[in-house]
Design a protein around this motif. Structure first.
Motif, short mmCIF file in Angstrom:
data_model
loop_
_atom_site.label_atom_id
_atom_site.label_comp_id
_atom_site.label_asym_id
_atom_site.label_seq_id
_atom_site.Cartn_x
_atom_site.Cartn_y
_atom_site.Cartn_z
N ASN A 130 -13.68 -3.43 1.41
CA ASN A 130 -12.71 -2.35 1.13
C ASN A 130 -13.00 -1.13 2.00
O ASN A 130 -12.51 -0.04 1.72
CB ASN A 130 -12.72 -1.98 -0.36
CG ASN A 130 -14.00 -1.27 -0.78
OD1 ASN A 130 -15.06 -1.50 -0.22
ND2 ASN A 130 -13.89 -0.39 -1.77
N THR A 131 -13.82 -1.30 3.03
CA THR A 131 -14.09 -0.24 3.99
C THR A 131 -13.83 -0.78 5.40
O THR A 131 -14.08 -1.95 5.67
CB THR A 131 -15.54 0.25 3.90
OG1 THR A 131 -16.43 -0.85 4.18
CG2 THR A 131 -15.83 0.80 2.51
N ASP A 194 -7.91 -0.41 -0.97
CA ASP A 194 -7.46 -1.11 0.23
C ASP A 194 -8.48 -2.17 0.62
O ASP A 194 -9.61 -2.20 0.12
CB ASP A 194 -7.28 -0.13 1.40
CG ASP A 194 -6.10 0.81 1.21
OD1 ASP A 194 -5.23 0.52 0.38
OD2 ASP A 194 -6.07 1.84 1.91
N GLY A 195 -8.08 -3.04 1.53
CA GLY A 195 -8.98 -4.03 2.10
C GLY A 195 -8.88 -4.02 3.62
O GLY A 195 -7.86 -3.59 4.17
N VAL A 211 -4.31 -10.24 22.53
CA VAL A 211 -4.51 -8.83 22.18
C VAL A 211 -5.65 -8.75 21.18
O VAL A 211 -5.94 -9.71 20.46
CB VAL A 211 -3.24 -8.18 21.56
CG1 VAL A 211 -2.14 -8.02 22.59
CG2 VAL A 211 -2.75 -8.98 20.34
N TRP A 212 -6.34 -7.61 21.15
CA TRP A 212 -7.35 -7.36 20.11
C TRP A 212 -6.64 -6.76 18.91
O TRP A 212 -5.72 -5.96 19.06
CB TRP A 212 -8.43 -6.40 20.61
CG TRP A 212 -9.15 -6.86 21.84
CD1 TRP A 212 -9.21 -6.23 23.05
CD2 TRP A 212 -9.96 -8.03 21.98
NE1 TRP A 212 -9.99 -6.93 23.93
CE2 TRP A 212 -10.46 -8.05 23.31
CE3 TRP A 212 -10.30 -9.09 21.12
CZ2 TRP A 212 -11.28 -9.07 23.79
CZ3 TRP A 212 -11.12 -10.11 21.61
CH2 TRP A 212 -11.60 -10.09 22.92
N ILE A 213 -7.08 -7.13 17.70
CA ILE A 213 -6.42 -6.62 16.48
C ILE A 213 -7.45 -6.29 15.41
O ILE A 213 -8.58 -6.79 15.41
CB ILE A 213 -5.38 -7.61 15.93
CG1 ILE A 213 -6.06 -8.93 15.45
CG2 ILE A 213 -4.31 -7.92 16.96
CD1 ILE A 213 -6.16 -9.05 13.97
N LYS A 214 -7.03 -5.42 14.50
CA LYS A 214 -7.78 -5.14 13.27
C LYS A 214 -6.83 -5.24 12.09
O LYS A 214 -5.68 -4.79 12.17
CB LYS A 214 -8.43 -3.74 13.31
CG LYS A 214 -9.73 -3.68 14.11
CD LYS A 214 -10.37 -2.31 13.99
CE LYS A 214 -11.71 -2.21 14.70
NZ LYS A 214 -12.77 -2.95 14.00
N TYR A 215 -7.33 -5.81 10.96
CA TYR A 215 -6.52 -6.00 9.76
C TYR A 215 -6.71 -4.86 8.76
O TYR A 215 -7.84 -4.42 8.52
CB TYR A 215 -6.91 -7.30 9.06
CG TYR A 215 -6.55 -8.57 9.80
CD1 TYR A 215 -5.22 -8.97 9.93
CD2 TYR A 215 -7.55 -9.38 10.34
CE1 TYR A 215 -4.90 -10.15 10.60
CE2 TYR A 215 -7.23 -10.57 11.00
CZ TYR A 215 -5.91 -10.94 11.13
OH TYR A 215 -5.58 -12.11 11.77
N HIS A 216 -5.61 -4.46 8.14
CA HIS A 216 -5.62 -3.44 7.08
C HIS A 216 -4.73 -3.90 5.93
O HIS A 216 -3.52 -4.09 6.12
CB HIS A 216 -5.08 -2.10 7.60
CG HIS A 216 -5.83 -1.51 8.74
ND1 HIS A 216 -6.63 -0.39 8.61
CD2 HIS A 216 -5.92 -1.87 10.05
CE1 HIS A 216 -7.17 -0.10 9.79
NE2 HIS A 216 -6.75 -0.98 10.67
N PHE A 217 -5.30 -4.08 4.75
CA PHE A 217 -4.53 -4.36 3.54
C PHE A 217 -4.37 -3.06 2.76
O PHE A 217 -5.36 -2.49 2.29
CB PHE A 217 -5.24 -5.39 2.66
CG PHE A 217 -5.26 -6.79 3.21
CD1 PHE A 217 -4.27 -7.70 2.86
CD2 PHE A 217 -6.28 -7.20 4.05
CE1 PHE A 217 -4.30 -9.00 3.35
CE2 PHE A 217 -6.32 -8.50 4.55
CZ PHE A 217 -5.33 -9.41 4.19
N TRP A 258 -0.47 -5.99 -2.00
CA TRP A 258 -0.95 -5.23 -0.85
C TRP A 258 -0.03 -5.52 0.34
O TRP A 258 0.46 -6.64 0.50
CB TRP A 258 -2.37 -5.66 -0.46
CG TRP A 258 -3.45 -5.20 -1.36
CD1 TRP A 258 -4.31 -4.16 -1.17
CD2 TRP A 258 -3.82 -5.77 -2.64
NE1 TRP A 258 -5.18 -4.05 -2.23
CE2 TRP A 258 -4.90 -5.02 -3.15
CE3 TRP A 258 -3.34 -6.84 -3.39
CZ2 TRP A 258 -5.50 -5.31 -4.37
CZ3 TRP A 258 -3.92 -7.12 -4.60
CH2 TRP A 258 -5.00 -6.36 -5.08
N LYS A 259 0.19 -4.53 1.17
CA LYS A 259 0.89 -4.75 2.43
C LYS A 259 -0.16 -4.90 3.53
O LYS A 259 -1.10 -4.11 3.62
CB LYS A 259 1.83 -3.59 2.74
CG LYS A 259 3.10 -3.60 1.88
CD LYS A 259 4.09 -2.55 2.36
CE LYS A 259 5.39 -2.61 1.57
NZ LYS A 259 6.38 -1.60 2.05
#
Length: 489
Positions: A130-131, A194-195, A211-217, A258-259
């Motif tokens: 969650n961080t 959040d996650g 592409v490089w990506i990061k996930y955010h819930f 969560w989105k």
């Protein structure tokens, strides 16, 4: 009492030359499997506790689905993201990190946020917290870090001396420590946090472009946290508060949601961005790489049996599908081995055959035997590859895409050593009240530390992030700011 230097050694008695940095191809990585000290540490660490998880032992889980709400096929060929409106069943497990299976839910601790998507191309796990960041950025330090979060071998009590000694000697932890000690350190419920995937991953499209990506819930319920006093009260009255809340919410039809968003970075930006994008102690600025909506996750069904579904659920960041690949993130590289290895030890070599872990897609491989093999074990079919009998064979079109690596094989740290800017930025984003609670939480956590040396060393880190931050913590502990604290960052 002698002051003779004692060399750290491997389990076979050889002296260790570097216990802070794994051997990588260049300062960025990836990690090399020739680093037998790293492998030994991780493998031994995974086998230190039986039978509960070494970390994330206390948890709660639920079933649900993921629905695509935005067309991102320009960036990834992952089948479960192939069209708007497509739904994929999933299972999620939330957890605390350091506590045992019977520990309280409302302790100050990061929360695990692990999602298993049962896609048509096999399972895909996003195994985060969650961080958005973590305490360390090299897997070789992970066993040592978690040891500090566990119990003292003599007293069998939690040991703040070890916790703050390690953090004060590992300045890269400052960003995560600031988050942990802030209001976000104790979520009100599992539904109100959040996650994050935390690590950097790579998406690849049908044309092989990456592409490089990061996930955010992002929680639809909104962020809610508990004060330290409220959390302590609940821990004494109902240590399973979060587990109960999640179960009851789903049971009465109040389905948590969560989105999911991603940040997308062009591959070339990785070489010029002001922070190394593969360093998990850092975040990417949302101004530089805005959040792009992917879809929505909804939890709508409780487990029927906790042990069968929650306790036996196994997750690994190496459980991937075509269109999603890993980055050279050193912490991620270690987790690719350590998580799956932990499950083979804790649950068994055939853990993926259990119903909660079994893919919806058909599995065709040449893995045989092992403890608790409870299906047909391949029958009398061909059991090796390559073969001339029509057995399953490789699919070259799904080979992971290549990326360039360079450098000297050596145990080196990331090139970027600024551990203070992002922690300071986070502190300055807080309101006056939030800062006061942050400092109060830190002071309360550090007061039991026996050595002023450790406290002063940690105060220097706070001060370098923001002078007010360090000054207030020092004042709360009745100490003075060390003269060297104001040295160049």
């Amino acid at each position: 009492m002698t002051n003779e230097k004692k060399n750290l050694t491997t389990s076979w008695g050889a002296p260790v030359g570097d216990n802070q940095n794994s051997i990588t191809a260049g300062s960025r990585g990836p990690t090399l499997i020739q680093d037998v000290h790293l492998l030994e540490k991780l493998a031994h660490f995974n086998r230190e506790r039986v039978p509960e998880r070494v970390v994330h032992a206390k948890g709660a889980g639920a079933h649900g689905y993921f629905e695509v709400t935005n067309d991102l096929t320009a960036y990834t060929k992952a089948n479960f993201l192939s069209e708007v409106g497509k739904r994929t069943p999933l299972f999620i497990r939330f957890s605390t990190v350091a506590g045992e299976l019977g520990s309280a839910d409302t302790v100050r601790d990061p929360r695990g946020f692990a999602v298993k998507f049962y896609t048509e191309e096999g399972n895909y796990d996003i195994v985060g917290n969650n961080t958005p960041v973590f305490f360390i950025r090299d897997a070789i330090k992970f066993p040592d870090f978690i040891h500090t979060q566990k119990r003292h071998p003599a007293t069998h009590l939690k040991n703040p001396n070890a916790v703050w000694d390690f953090w004060s000697l590992s300045p890269e932890s400052l960003h995560q420590v600031t988050i942990l000690m802030s209001d976000r350190g104790i979520p009100a419920t599992l539904r109100h946090m959040d996650g994050f995937g935390s690590h950097t991953f790579k998406w690849v499209n049908e044309d092989g472009e990456g592409v490089w990506i990061k996930y955010h819930f992002k929680t639809v319920q909104g962020i809610k946290n508990l004060s330290a006093d409220a959390a302590a009260k609940i821990a004494g009255e109902n240590p399973d508060y979060h587990t109960e809340d999640l179960y009851n919410a789903i049971e009465k039809g109040d389905f948590p949601a969560w989105k999911l968003y991603v940040q997308i970075m062009p591959l070339k930006d990785a070489n010029t961005y002001r922070f190394d994008p593969f360093d998990v102690t850092k975040v990417w600025s949302h101004k530089d790489y805005p959040l792009i909506e992917v879809g929505k996750m909804v939890l709508n069904r409780n487990p029927e049996n906790y042990f069968a579904e929650v306790e036996q659920a196994t997750f690994s960041p190496g459980t991937l599908v075509p269109g999603v690949e890993v980055s050279p993130d050193k912490m991620l590289q270690g987790r690719l081995f350590a998580y799956a290895d932990a499950h083979r030890y804790r649950v068994g070599a055939n853990h993926n055959h259990l119903p909660i872990n079994r893919p919806k897609a058909e599995v065709r491989n040449y893995q045989r035997d092992g403890q608790m093999r409870f299906d047909g074990n391949g029958g009398g079919s061909v059991y090796y590859e390559p073969n001339s009998y029509g057995g399953p064979s490789e699919a070259p079109e799904h080979k992971p895409s290549a990326y360039q690596v360079s450098g000297t094989a050596d145990s080196t740290a990331y090139d970027h050593h600024d551990h203070y800017t992002q922690a300071g930025d986070l502190y300055r984003l807080m309101t006056t009240e939030e800062r006061a609670r942050l400092v109060e939480n830190i002071v309360a956590a550090m007061k039991p530390v026996e050595k002023d040396e450790i406290k002063l060393r940690q105060i220097q880190h706070f001060y370098k992030a923001d002078p007010e931050y360090g000054t207030l913590v020092a004042k709360g502990l009745g100490l003075s700011i060390p003269e060297e604290a104001s040295s160049v960052k």
